[in-house]
Design a protein around this motif. Structure first.
Motif, short mmCIF file in Angstrom:
data_model
loop_
_atom_site.label_atom_id
_atom_site.label_comp_id
_atom_site.label_asym_id
_atom_site.label_seq_id
_atom_site.Cartn_x
_atom_site.Cartn_y
_atom_site.Cartn_z
N THR A 182 0.82 -1.21 0.00
CA THR A 182 0.00 0.00 0.00
C THR A 182 0.86 1.26 0.00
OG1 THR A 182 -1.74 -1.20 1.19
CG2 THR A 182 -1.87 1.22 1.17
N LEU A 183 1.86 1.32 0.88
CA LEU A 183 2.69 2.53 0.96
C LEU A 183 3.51 2.74 -0.31
CD1 LEU A 183 3.86 2.37 4.69
CD2 LEU A 183 2.06 3.77 3.67
N LEU A 184 3.99 1.65 -0.91
CA LEU A 184 4.75 1.78 -2.16
C LEU A 184 3.84 2.27 -3.29
CD1 LEU A 184 6.93 -1.47 -2.06
CD2 LEU A 184 7.57 0.83 -1.32
N MET A 185 2.64 1.74 -3.36
CA MET A 185 1.69 2.16 -4.40
C MET A 185 1.29 3.62 -4.22
SD MET A 185 0.00 1.18 -7.11
CE MET A 185 -0.33 -0.56 -7.15
N ALA A 186 1.07 4.02 -2.97
CA ALA A 186 0.72 5.42 -2.71
C ALA A 186 1.86 6.35 -3.10
CB ALA A 186 0.36 5.60 -1.24
N GLU A 187 3.10 5.94 -2.85
CA GLU A 187 4.26 6.75 -3.24
C GLU A 187 4.36 6.85 -4.76
OE1 GLU A 187 7.71 9.12 -2.70
OE2 GLU A 187 6.15 8.53 -1.29
#
Length: 92
Positions: free
Chosen positions: A69-74
């Motif tokens: 999730t955090l990688l996709m949001a970045e």
């Protein structure tokens, strides 16, 4: 873009965990131009974000869900047109 990433999972099939009971790995958010393709310098590129993940011998021949999730949001924040990640195993 008015969309927000709420959840993102990468399902990875693990063929083999053969050299240790636990294999610590790192997933890096990277970006490369499809026009130049995969080149050796991609492996030296600093990641935009990273996430540790462990693979276990019990994962062999299984699908392993990985929260990205955090990688996709970045990737969305940076305006990347594709979600591109690099897997690495420290020390190998």
């Amino acid at each position: 873009m008015d969309a927000a990433i709420v959840s993102a999972t990468l399902d990875l099939f693990v063929n083999s965990v053969s050299f240790a009971d636990t294999i610590p790995a790192i997933i890096d958010l990277v970006f490369f131009s499809p026009a130049t393709g995969l080149t050796p310098d991609l492996y030296y590129q600093a990641p935009y974000a990273s996430r540790p993940v462990d693979f276990f011998s019990s994962d062999q021949s299984q699908f392993v869900p990985i929260d990205v999730t955090l990688l996709m949001a970045e990737a969305q924040y940076r305006g990347f047109s594709d979600f591109q990640v690099r897997f690495s195993i420290p020390g190998y």
